[in-house]
Design a protein around this motif. Structure first.
Motif, mmCIF file in Angstrom:
data_model
loop_
_atom_site.group_PDB
_atom_site.id
_atom_site.type_symbol
_atom_site.label_atom_id
_atom_site.label_comp_id
_atom_site.label_asym_id
_atom_site.label_seq_id
_atom_site.Cartn_x
_atom_site.Cartn_y
_atom_site.Cartn_z
ATOM 1 N N TRP A 209 -28.587 46.192 -59.175
ATOM 2 C CA TRP A 209 -27.695 46.626 -60.044
ATOM 3 C C TRP A 209 -27.047 45.263 -61.080
ATOM 4 C CZ3 TRP A 209 -26.837 51.238 -61.622
ATOM 5 C CH2 TRP A 209 -27.140 52.382 -60.756
ATOM 6 N N THR A 210 -26.561 44.194 -60.235
ATOM 7 C CA THR A 210 -25.985 42.970 -61.018
ATOM 8 C C THR A 210 -27.112 42.001 -61.641
ATOM 9 O OG1 THR A 210 -25.926 42.112 -59.049
ATOM 10 C CG2 THR A 210 -23.969 43.081 -59.603
ATOM 11 N N ASP A 211 -28.383 42.220 -60.925
ATOM 12 C CA ASP A 211 -29.317 41.232 -61.331
ATOM 13 C C ASP A 211 -30.224 41.937 -62.457
ATOM 14 O OD1 ASP A 211 -28.161 39.409 -59.485
ATOM 15 O OD2 ASP A 211 -29.541 39.789 -57.868
ATOM 16 N N TYR A 212 -30.244 43.166 -62.365
ATOM 17 C CA TYR A 212 -31.194 43.723 -63.340
ATOM 18 C C TYR A 212 -30.435 44.824 -64.280
ATOM 19 C CZ TYR A 212 -34.908 41.735 -60.196
ATOM 20 O OH TYR A 212 -35.333 40.765 -59.501
ATOM 21 N N LEU A 213 -30.163 46.038 -63.601
ATOM 22 C CA LEU A 213 -29.844 47.170 -64.516
ATOM 23 C C LEU A 213 -28.569 46.835 -65.191
ATOM 24 C CD1 LEU A 213 -30.683 49.964 -61.985
ATOM 25 C CD2 LEU A 213 -32.094 49.053 -63.659
ATOM 26 N N LEU A 214 -27.257 46.274 -64.765
ATOM 27 C CA LEU A 214 -26.434 46.007 -65.471
ATOM 28 C C LEU A 214 -26.515 45.048 -66.697
ATOM 29 C CD1 LEU A 214 -23.359 46.338 -62.872
ATOM 30 C CD2 LEU A 214 -24.154 48.096 -64.404
ATOM 31 N N LEU A 215 -27.108 44.118 -66.412
ATOM 32 C CA LEU A 215 -27.451 43.009 -67.265
ATOM 33 C C LEU A 215 -28.247 43.803 -68.547
ATOM 34 C CD1 LEU A 215 -27.491 40.291 -68.328
ATOM 35 C CD2 LEU A 215 -29.569 39.875 -66.972
ATOM 36 N N GLY A 216 -29.309 44.595 -68.005
ATOM 37 C CA GLY A 216 -29.956 45.424 -69.074
ATOM 38 C C GLY A 216 -29.181 46.340 -69.871
ATOM 39 N N LEU A 217 -28.284 46.982 -69.166
ATOM 40 C CA LEU A 217 -27.373 47.930 -69.833
ATOM 41 C C LEU A 217 -26.645 47.139 -70.916
ATOM 42 C CD1 LEU A 217 -26.133 50.575 -70.264
ATOM 43 C CD2 LEU A 217 -24.693 50.196 -68.290
ATOM 44 N N TRP A 218 -25.956 46.064 -70.428
ATOM 45 C CA TRP A 218 -25.230 45.400 -71.278
ATOM 46 C C TRP A 218 -25.931 44.829 -72.574
ATOM 47 C CZ3 TRP A 218 -21.418 43.706 -73.900
ATOM 48 C CH2 TRP A 218 -21.274 42.608 -74.686
ATOM 49 N N ASN A 219 -27.359 44.277 -72.556
ATOM 50 C CA ASN A 219 -28.198 44.059 -73.637
ATOM 51 C C ASN A 219 -28.344 45.331 -74.457
ATOM 52 O OD1 ASN A 219 -28.435 41.458 -72.878
ATOM 53 N ND2 ASN A 219 -30.086 41.575 -71.644
ATOM 54 N N THR A 220 -28.709 46.358 -73.838
ATOM 55 C CA THR A 220 -28.965 47.703 -74.590
ATOM 56 C C THR A 220 -27.500 47.968 -75.530
ATOM 57 O OG1 THR A 220 -30.256 48.535 -73.083
ATOM 58 C CG2 THR A 220 -29.289 50.162 -74.590
ATOM 59 N N LEU A 221 -26.521 48.010 -74.889
ATOM 60 C CA LEU A 221 -25.197 48.474 -75.625
ATOM 61 C C LEU A 221 -24.824 47.450 -76.735
ATOM 62 C CD1 LEU A 221 -22.896 49.538 -72.650
ATOM 63 C CD2 LEU A 221 -24.255 50.810 -74.229
ATOM 64 N N ARG A 222 -25.256 45.943 -76.403
ATOM 65 C CA ARG A 222 -24.845 44.852 -77.558
ATOM 66 C C ARG A 222 -25.848 45.278 -78.443
ATOM 67 N NH1 ARG A 222 -26.653 38.706 -77.398
ATOM 68 N NH2 ARG A 222 -28.118 39.905 -76.390
#
Length: 302
Positions: A62-75
């Motif tokens: 979650w913290t190393d992959y998915l949440l970081l990717g979600l932040w980049n998507t939302l940004r």
């Protein structure tokens, strides 16, 4: 009984249609069952494949992959939505301009970027920023390429929505604005454009959802959005199907929240522009309605 485009099917035609629907549904279910059985043989649905999502180890999915990717998507989606709205409003009003050169230039720009696929524009800007623009950091070129591609394509679509929304308004709106002394430009900005934005809100919301989903194309130009982060984590944990299912659920939740927020905004704007109808008797300072006022009964014999 007939329709405008074709005659209504008779009993035999309706029976054939039902049979074809049943056969098609069975074929689809058979293909899905074949896919599920094949994935089950590859042990993609075992409990071990889902453990990284509920019991993180040294590598936290979650913290190393998915949440970081979600932040980049939302940004990328947030920046692209803002720039697409600005681009769409500017060129949409430009296509409605009274000056012929402005209309032609805006029309050429909008039609060109509507015709070019988003992925081609992303790849073009990615190569441009990486090789020919020295002041852009190499780590930010994928993000800027995604934003530019989404802005130009979706902004052109929004420009067409603005143009069609203004054209679909009743002519009386424009005529009333001109009658009170407004110019054509002020009539479009003050009276016609707000009403057009409300009427085209469903199409606009759909386009915003498209912007959010199209950020996944950034994975091809090495942008670490949600889908690419899921692919990298699936390669590490060897759980491709669970990772894709989790990403699909995340996309559904985010799109649902975006649609709900836009729907509430549209209803609020609709209430503010429409307003509630009030009778003359309820308006302060207005004369009472004599037709609806109750008259005391004179009684029999009077």
């Amino acid at each position: 009984m007939s329709s405008v485009l074709f005659d209504a099917p008779g009993p035999r035609a309706r029976r054939r249609i039902r049979i074809l629907n049943v056969v098609g549904a069975l074929v689809v279910l058979g293909v899905l069952a074949w896919v599920v059985v094949g994935l089950a043989r590859q042990e993609q649905f075992t409990a071990d494949k889902w453990l990284p999502f509920v019991r993180p180890g040294e590598e936290n999915i979650w913290t190393d992959y998915l949440l970081l990717g979600l932040w980049n998507t939302l940004r990328a989606a947030a920046v692209s939505i803002i720039t697409s709205l600005v681009f769409g409003l500017a060129f949409g009003l430009g296509r409605l301009s009274n000056l012929a050169p402005v209309r032609w230039i805006c029309g050429i720009v909008v039609e060109f970027f509507r015709s070019v696929p988003v992925l081609i524009m992303m790849i073009f800007f990615w190569l441009l920023f990486a090789t020919s623009v020295p002041f852009v950091p190499s780590g930010e070129s994928p993000f800027l390429a995604v934003v530019c591609g989404l802005t130009l394509y979706n902004g052109s679509v929004i420009a067409e929505l603005v143009r069609s929304g203004v054209h679909n308004l009743p002519k009386g709106q424009r005529e009333a604005a001109l009658a009170i002394g407004l110019t054509h430009g002020r009539s479009r900005r003050i009276i016609e454009l707000p009403q057009a934005l409300i009427s085209m809100m469903p199409s606009l919301v759909s386009q915003l959802v498209v912007i959010l989903k199209d950020t996944a194309l950034g994975a091809i130009i090495t942008y670490s959005e949600l889908l690419r982060s899921a692919q990298i984590s699936a390669t590490f944990f060897q759980n491709f199907i669970p990772a894709l299912l989790v990403v699909a659920v995340v996309y559904i939740i985010v799109n649902f929240l975006l649609t709900t927020l836009a729907g509430r905004l549209a209803r609020r704007l609709d209430r503010r522009t429409a307003g509630g109808a009030r009778t003359a008797g309820t308006i302060p300072g207005a004369a009472p309605d004599l037709h609806s006022a109750s008259v005391p009964d004179a009684g029999p014999g009077r």
